[in-house]
Design an enzyme around this catalytic site. Sequence first.
Site, PDB file in Angstrom:
ATOM      1  N   ASN A 174     114.893  69.414  29.524  1.00 53.11           N
ATOM      2  CA  ASN A 174     114.762  70.472  30.529  1.00 53.11           C
ATOM      3  C   ASN A 174     116.174  70.889  30.944  1.00 53.11           C
ATOM      4  O   ASN A 174     116.832  70.207  31.732  1.00 53.11           O
ATOM      5  CB  ASN A 174     113.972  69.922  31.732  1.00 53.11           C
ATOM      6  CG  ASN A 174     113.909  70.893  32.890  1.00 53.11           C
ATOM      7  OD1 ASN A 174     114.272  72.066  32.763  1.00 53.11           O
ATOM      8  ND2 ASN A 174     113.443  70.420  34.042  1.00 53.11           N
ATOM      9  N   HIS A 197     107.297  70.921  38.430  1.00 50.09           N
ATOM     10  CA  HIS A 197     108.518  70.112  38.566  1.00 50.09           C
ATOM     11  C   HIS A 197     108.867  69.977  40.055  1.00 50.09           C
ATOM     12  O   HIS A 197     108.703  70.922  40.825  1.00 50.09           O
ATOM     13  CB  HIS A 197     109.670  70.771  37.803  1.00 50.09           C
ATOM     14  CG  HIS A 197     110.857  69.879  37.670  1.00 50.09           C
ATOM     15  ND1 HIS A 197     111.733  69.678  38.698  1.00 50.09           N
ATOM     16  CD2 HIS A 197     111.279  69.094  36.650  1.00 50.09           C
ATOM     17  CE1 HIS A 197     112.657  68.812  38.303  1.00 50.09           C
ATOM     18  NE2 HIS A 197     112.406  68.444  37.068  1.00 50.09           N
ATOM     19  N   GLU A 236     107.620  61.539  37.266  1.00 52.93           N
ATOM     20  CA  GLU A 236     109.031  61.641  37.633  1.00 52.93           C
ATOM     21  C   GLU A 236     109.191  61.293  39.113  1.00 52.93           C
ATOM     22  O   GLU A 236     108.961  62.148  39.977  1.00 52.93           O
ATOM     23  CB  GLU A 236     109.541  63.063  37.417  1.00 52.93           C
ATOM     24  CG  GLU A 236     109.494  63.536  35.994  1.00 52.93           C
ATOM     25  CD  GLU A 236     110.537  64.620  35.754  1.00 52.93           C
ATOM     26  OE1 GLU A 236     111.453  64.385  34.967  1.00 52.93           O
ATOM     27  OE2 GLU A 236     110.441  65.693  36.365  1.00 52.93           O
ATOM     28  N   GLY A 242     118.238  62.963  38.621  1.00 53.65           N
ATOM     29  CA  GLY A 242     119.661  63.258  38.777  1.00 53.65           C
ATOM     30  C   GLY A 242     120.411  62.281  39.657  1.00 53.65           C
ATOM     31  O   GLY A 242     121.452  62.617  40.224  1.00 53.65           O
ATOM     32  N   SER A 254     116.680  60.426  35.393  1.00 58.57           N
ATOM     33  CA  SER A 254     117.917  59.697  35.073  1.00 58.57           C
ATOM     34  C   SER A 254     117.915  59.009  33.702  1.00 58.57           C
ATOM     35  O   SER A 254     118.572  57.984  33.519  1.00 58.57           O
ATOM     36  CB  SER A 254     118.240  58.686  36.172  1.00 58.57           C
ATOM     37  OG  SER A 254     118.608  59.378  37.355  1.00 58.57           O
ATOM     38  N   GLY A 273     116.567  65.654  31.897  1.00 59.37           N
ATOM     39  CA  GLY A 273     117.243  66.772  32.539  1.00 59.37           C
ATOM     40  C   GLY A 273     118.713  66.810  32.150  1.00 59.37           C
ATOM     41  O   GLY A 273     119.078  67.270  31.055  1.00 59.37           O
TER      42      GLY A 273
HETATM   43  P1  PGA Z   1     117.431  64.084  35.172  1.00 57.32           P
HETATM   44  O1  PGA Z   1     116.287  65.159  35.466  1.00 57.32           O
HETATM   45  O2  PGA Z   1     117.219  63.605  33.756  1.00 57.32           O
HETATM   46  O3  PGA Z   1     118.704  64.832  35.350  1.00 57.32           O
HETATM   47  O4  PGA Z   1     117.252  62.986  36.169  1.00 57.32           O
HETATM   48  C1  PGA Z   1     114.987  64.938  35.061  1.00 57.32           C
HETATM   49  C2  PGA Z   1     114.143  66.118  35.431  1.00 57.32           C
HETATM   50  O5  PGA Z   1     114.460  66.825  36.388  1.00 57.32           O
HETATM   51  O6  PGA Z   1     113.122  66.370  34.774  1.00 57.32           O
END
Ligand code: PGA
Length: 239
Positions: A9, A87, A157, A163, A199, A220
């Site tokens: 994503n 999301h 998630e 993040g 993450s 992400g």
């Molecule tokens: P991330 O995001 O891998 O940066 O934690 C995941 C997401 O928002 O689907």
Amino acid sequence: MENKLIVGNIKTNMKFGEIPNYLNWFKNIKSKNVVICPSYIYIPYFLNYKFNVGSQNVCINDDGGYTGEISAEQLASIGVKYVIIGHSERRLFLKETDIDINKKIKSSINAGLKVILCIGENLEQFNLLKKDIILKRQIKDDLANIKDLSNVIIAYEPVWAIGTNKMPDKKEIEKTVLYIKQLVIEMFNQKIKVMYGGSINENNISYLKDIEVLDGFLIGSASIDPTKFIKIIDKVINI
Ligand code: PGA
């Protein structure tokens, strides 16, 4: 392992000039289990490759007078196969409700798209031990009155893991994934695939990919850097 889905994503990242270099890294990816979800405006460029392409959002309604929106049928008509719905960033920043999400899922299924439905508890809910209740409510409301769930995949998630470089441990992910699968069987009498997101990076994927009950990964930040994303793909499906 080969059947695990790997979804990138990209969110609202990348300028047009960065697209050719990014795509060049993926020209040898032939697996349809790799799905990349760029911003709408870049989708046509991504469709020239063998991996699958997904959208990060879709219009609540079918075609019609909805200025600035893009419908599920329009996405399907160009060759998009997947759509991310619900999301946490859209739930939080765009105030998307479970009713909106339910409508988007119905419209997308009718258009023949595969839906990646994101659910997850935030930090406060996690700390108050409300995770299971939240997940149950999201599943019940988001999937209400949808008869056939064969084109829906749930992405678990935890909002606090997006993040942040934090994530639940392996046992906790396993437990939650089994809980979600069991809930869907109890509520809808159907089996569902469940992926994990939050993450994930090129290092921790080695440990996550061994969680057998997991059907895929939603990535992400690490999908924005093609060298990291390729490493993740390679570790999961051995390109
Ligand atoms: P991330 O995001 O891998 O940066 O934690 C995941 C997401 O928002 O689907």
